[in-house]
Design an enzyme around this catalytic site. Structure first.
Site, short mmCIF file in Angstrom:
data_model
loop_
_atom_site.label_atom_id
_atom_site.label_comp_id
_atom_site.label_asym_id
_atom_site.label_seq_id
_atom_site.Cartn_x
_atom_site.Cartn_y
_atom_site.Cartn_z
N GLU A 34 49.49 54.55 -4.88
CA GLU A 34 50.26 55.76 -5.14
C GLU A 34 51.72 55.59 -4.74
OE1 GLU A 34 52.23 59.55 -4.58
OE2 GLU A 34 51.77 58.12 -2.99
N ASP A 59 46.88 53.58 0.36
CA ASP A 59 48.06 52.71 0.46
C ASP A 59 49.19 53.47 1.14
OD1 ASP A 59 48.45 54.35 -1.98
OD2 ASP A 59 50.27 53.16 -2.22
#
Length: 451
Positions: A156, A92
């Site tokens: 994250e 991500d």
């Protein structure tokens, strides 16, 4: 790169790595599904899973984590009786911010002046490629000498803790003798560095209300309490005159005794405008690695364009506080909330809400894994000795892993050196760093297996 079979193999794989990184960067995998389609993150997760299967990984799975995102897991068996190493990265990315401010499209990997530009190129899709390159180089030169687990996180950057909670619920999944977190970066390009501390973090949303509704500033201004002005006073109370963070009850005098950060170089790396002073006291390293740091991330108030002459009834802000090792993030959150409430003026109503939190991390640099990495980096970066540095950012998963697996040795390396400008516009990765760190990781795995 010096002549070395592993290094030569990695060099030969770099064109393929660029193609693959371009494919991965093309996914707009921001784990904020109010702004970006969930399908983009799912596509990136599937890409990583397919790549692991291609490399012979077993038990490849898309793990549905409690925050509604997916983490990718795979297991590559090594020789019988070998050690197990967990390799971590995240697929991500941060939102691209203002896409018009990018020189080239953020989700299109573009080469310019020797660097590859694109959101996530360094943080941390490049980390995924670093792990793949290291494993491919070993497979081409005698095989992978350890059992390898790979985990690629899907949230994250959002700090919502999906993988942390999943790991706590499935503690056997990520057990390992050593853990390589590929989400840090060298102190500067060409200087091999392991990150030994990470500041923790907390985020608090604060809202101030003073009126039942906005009022005409000409008719009521001067006596009617302005919520925006009250909020400004509260936020200003978080800093001393020199810009140092001042949260009531929170220590802010620790010092960093490792690698130092030259002030002139920091100004250049941070792109500080000429004539503007740095804030805080102590060395630069003290300020960014050893002491708490508050940042106002956003304010909800009327924009300048379209603003009316009104006394504001309500105002809101999101405040981030980075906390160094030795400070409990839970306690820091309580202190921050108490400070905001205590410094609200004029009896205004104040409400604080805890949004996100992660503990600080400190590595054990005396472990055998660090000796194995130092030897590997000396080969990957000829003539350079591995350095220890801190990082102001947070990777909450590190403490979760350290708690779950207290015997595991944790190392942090990666591609997010200062020129990468992660989280900003025009993020980029140095292909030379990708190549050298892939070599270093491969040699580390070999050294660690033999140790």
């Amino acid at each position: 790169m010096s002549s070395n079979p592993v290094a030569e193999t990695v060099a030969s794989l770099m064109p393929r790595a660029r193609t693959e990184l371009a494919e991965l960067v093309a996914f707009k995998s921001v784990a904020d599904f109010d702004q970006f389609p969930r399908s983009e993150s799912e596509g990136a997760a599937t890409w990583v899973a397919d790549a692991l299967r291609t490399e012979g990984f077993q038990d490849v799975a898309l793990l549905d984590t409690p925050d509604g995102t997916q983490s990718v897991y795979g297991y590559l068996p090594g020789p019988e009786g070998a050690k197990t190493v967990l390799l971590y990265a995240h697929y991500d990315v941060q939102p691209p911010l203002d896409e018009s401010a990018w020189t080239t499209p953020p989700f299109e990997l573009t080469e310019r002046e020797g660097r590859w530009y694109g959101r996530g190129a360094a943080d941390c899709k490049g980390g995924v490629l670093m792990h793949l390159l290291a494993l491919r180089a070993l497979k081409a030169n005698g095989g992978v000498p350890v059992h390898v687990k790979v985990i690629a996180e899907g949230s994250e950057e959002m700090g919502t803790g999906g993988l942390e909670r999943y790991a706590e619920q499935h503690p056997d999944l990520l057990t390992a003798d050593a853990i390589v977190i590929g989400d840090a970066g060298n102190f500067r390009v060409g200087l091999p560095t392991v990150t030994t501390i990470l500041r923790g973090m907390t985020q608090v949303r604060v809202r101030i209300d003073t009126l039942q509704g906005n009022l005409h500033s000409g008719q009521f201004g001067g006596a009617a309490p302005d919520a925006l002005s009250a909020l400004i006073r509260v936020l200003d109370s978080l800093r001393a005159e020199d810009g140092s963070t001042t949260v009531d009850g929170l220590p802010a005098t620790s010092v960093w005794d490792g690698l130092q950060y030259d002030e002139a170089q920091f100004r250049k790396d941070a792109k500080v405008v000429d004539g503007v002073e740095l804030i805080g006291a102590g060395t630069v390293a003290d300020r960014i690695w050893a002491r708490p740091a508050v940042t106002v991330l956003g304010i909800d108030c009327p924009p300048v364009v379209g603003a009316t002459p009104s006394v504001q009834a309500s105002a809101r802000a999101l405040v981030s506080l980075r906390v160094p090792p030795g400070v409990d993030a839970v306690e820091a959150t309580k202190l921050l909330q108490a400070h905001l409430e205590a410094h609200t003026p004029w009896g205004a109503r104040v409400h604080t809400e805890h949004v996100a939190q992660g503990q600080a991390f400190r590595a054990d640099t005396t472990s055998p894994a660090y000796a194995a990495m130092a030897e590997a980096m000396a080969v990957a970066y000829p003539g350079q000795e591995m350095q220890y540095a801190g990082q102001g950012g947070s990777i909450p998963l590190c403490n979760t892993l350290a708690t779950l697996y207290p015997e595991a040795e944790i190392l942090l390396i990666g591609l997010s050196e200062p020129e990468a400008q992660i989280h900003a516009v025009n993020e980029s990765v140095s292909p030379q760093e990708l190549e050298r760190l892939s070599v270093a990781e491969a040699l580390f795995l070999r050294n660690y297996a033999a140790g």
